[in-house]
Design an enzyme around this catalytic site. Structure first.
Site, PDB file in Angstrom:
ATOM      1  CG  ASP A 178      -2.028   1.009   1.120  1.00  0.00           C
ATOM      2  OD1 ASP A 178      -2.410   1.357  -0.020  1.00  0.00           O
ATOM      3  OD2 ASP A 178      -2.510   1.481   2.172  1.00  0.00           O
ATOM      4  CG  HIS A 209      -0.378   2.470  -9.303  1.00  0.00           C
ATOM      5  ND1 HIS A 209      -0.593   1.919  -8.064  1.00  0.00           N
ATOM      6  CD2 HIS A 209      -1.459   3.256  -9.541  1.00  0.00           C
ATOM      7  CE1 HIS A 209      -1.750   2.339  -7.579  1.00  0.00           C
ATOM      8  NE2 HIS A 209      -2.298   3.162  -8.460  1.00  0.00           N
ATOM      9  CG  LEU A 256       9.221 -17.332  -4.705  1.00  0.00           C
ATOM     10  CD1 LEU A 256       8.935 -17.337  -3.196  1.00  0.00           C
ATOM     11  CD2 LEU A 256       9.868 -16.004  -5.097  1.00  0.00           C
TER      12      LEU A 256
HETATM   13  C1  IPE Z   1      -5.299  -2.614  -0.048  1.00  0.00           C
HETATM   14  O1  IPE Z   1      -5.034  -1.286  -0.264  1.00  0.00           O
HETATM   15  C2  IPE Z   1      -5.316  -3.352  -1.341  1.00  0.00           C
HETATM   16  C3  IPE Z   1      -4.034  -3.481  -1.994  1.00  0.00           C
HETATM   17  C4  IPE Z   1      -2.871  -3.157  -1.529  1.00  0.00           C
HETATM   18  C5  IPE Z   1      -4.121  -4.095  -3.285  1.00  0.00           C
HETATM   19  P1  IPE Z   1      -6.194  -0.202  -0.379  1.00  0.00           P
HETATM   20  O2  IPE Z   1      -5.525   1.103  -0.566  1.00  0.00           O
HETATM   21  O3  IPE Z   1      -7.174  -0.606  -1.403  1.00  0.00           O
HETATM   22  O4  IPE Z   1      -6.872  -0.292   1.051  1.00  0.00           O
HETATM   23  P2  IPE Z   1      -7.859   0.721   1.767  1.00  0.00           P
HETATM   24  O5  IPE Z   1      -8.993   0.987   0.832  1.00  0.00           O
HETATM   25  O6  IPE Z   1      -7.079   1.954   2.070  1.00  0.00           O
HETATM   26  O7  IPE Z   1      -8.265   0.011   3.016  1.00  0.00           O
HETATM   27  C1  IPE Z   2      -1.301   0.426  -4.021  1.00  0.00           C
HETATM   28  O1  IPE Z   2      -1.425   1.500  -3.211  1.00  0.00           O
HETATM   29  C2  IPE Z   2      -2.356  -0.591  -3.829  1.00  0.00           C
HETATM   30  C3  IPE Z   2      -3.228  -0.815  -4.988  1.00  0.00           C
HETATM   31  C4  IPE Z   2      -4.504  -0.884  -4.838  1.00  0.00           C
HETATM   32  C5  IPE Z   2      -2.660  -0.997  -6.310  1.00  0.00           C
HETATM   33  P1  IPE Z   2      -2.591   2.574  -3.331  1.00  0.00           P
HETATM   34  O2  IPE Z   2      -2.923   2.820  -4.748  1.00  0.00           O
HETATM   35  O3  IPE Z   2      -3.729   2.165  -2.459  1.00  0.00           O
HETATM   36  O4  IPE Z   2      -1.859   3.834  -2.724  1.00  0.00           O
HETATM   37  P2  IPE Z   2      -2.456   4.856  -1.676  1.00  0.00           P
HETATM   38  O5  IPE Z   2      -2.828   4.060  -0.470  1.00  0.00           O
HETATM   39  O6  IPE Z   2      -3.619   5.505  -2.321  1.00  0.00           O
HETATM   40  O7  IPE Z   2      -1.309   5.790  -1.413  1.00  0.00           O
HETATM   41 MG    MG Z   3      -4.118   2.480  -0.455  1.00  0.00          MG
END
Ligand code: IPE
Ligand code: IPE
Ligand code: MG
Length: 224
Positions: free
Chosen positions: A12, A29, A122
């Protein structure tokens, strides 16, 4: 010292990193993918057998179309360019979640799984359009149809993580302390590390520090 067989990661913080440094969530990303490559390398070095990466949740469809399209393009390019090399490195790829993407991507995912299915160094489980609640509902439905008993063993057998040991360690980057519908059943006894760093900023050193700390934790599983 604890053995480390399976690491799961909620990757995240891409969007916030992208906005902060490049004024674009999508740039975050792209940068996050570099961290994925780094962590795969380190996982192999550490002789860890399973790496589960949360890349897209069932709830992430609520994001703008532009971001969703960018993410899946990134994935498509990554697989197209890298699957040969992953295969050469004896890495097995498994997709968790339901493959409800474009025809082209669905095929690419299935072919990548098939191509690498016999590999043993892996196993990378890529959680894509994955949600733990929907996975559990699916498992309960299958148990109901098969008329077998509802017990721990049978639930495990009908989850998408069948034959995958539960994660020993969960890492969530991005300074948020929640599970966001990830592996709710499987994480029952995992050691959880919430990291302040955003995923693109996470590096080998951070990974090593967490592993070192994990190895020294007293895991009880209810015992004393
Ligand atoms: C969780 O992240 C999902 C992934 C890392 C793919 P999100 O950014 O979607 O989570 P929330 O919505 O903040 O809980
Ligand atoms: C990557 O982080 C997780 C995915 C859902 C691809 P985010 O896109 O949720 O990044 P933040 O949390 O908005 O910074
Ligand atoms: Mg996020």
């Amino acid at each position: 010292m604890n053995r480390l067989n399976h690491v799961a990661i909620i990757m995240d913080g891409n969007g916030r990193w992208g906005i902060k440094y490049k004024n674009s969530r999508n740039a975050g990303h792209k940068e996050g993918l570099k961290t994925v490559e780094k962590i795969i390398k380190e996982t192999i070095k550490k002789k860890i057998k399973f790496l589960t990466l949360f890349a897209f949740s069932t709830e992430n469809w609520k994001r703008p179309k532009k971001e969703i399209n960018y993410l899946f393009n990134l994935l498509e390019n990554f697989l197209t360019n890298r699957i040969k090399d992953l295969h050469k490195q004896n890495i097995k790829l498994k997709i968790l979640g339901s493959k409800k993407f474009s025809k082209k991507l669905n095929k690419l995912l299935s072919n990548s799984e098939k191509k690498t299915s016999k590999n043993t160094k892996l196993q990378i489980n890529l959680a894509l359009n994955y949600g733990s609640k929907s996975e559990l509902i699916g498992a309960f439905k299958k148990i109901q149809i098969s008329k077998c008993q509802i017990n721990e063993k049978n639930i495990g057998r009908y989850l998408q993580t069948k034959n995958i040991p539960d994660p020993d360690l969960l890492i969530r980057t991005g300074n948020t302390k929640r599970l966001s519908n990830f592996l709710l059943w499987q994480l029952a006894y995992s050691e959880i590390f919430f990291e302040k760093k955003l995923w693109p900023a996470f590096n080998e050193k951070d990974f090593h520090r967490i592993i070192k700390e994990y190895k020294n934790i007293k895991r009880n599983f209810g015992r004393i």
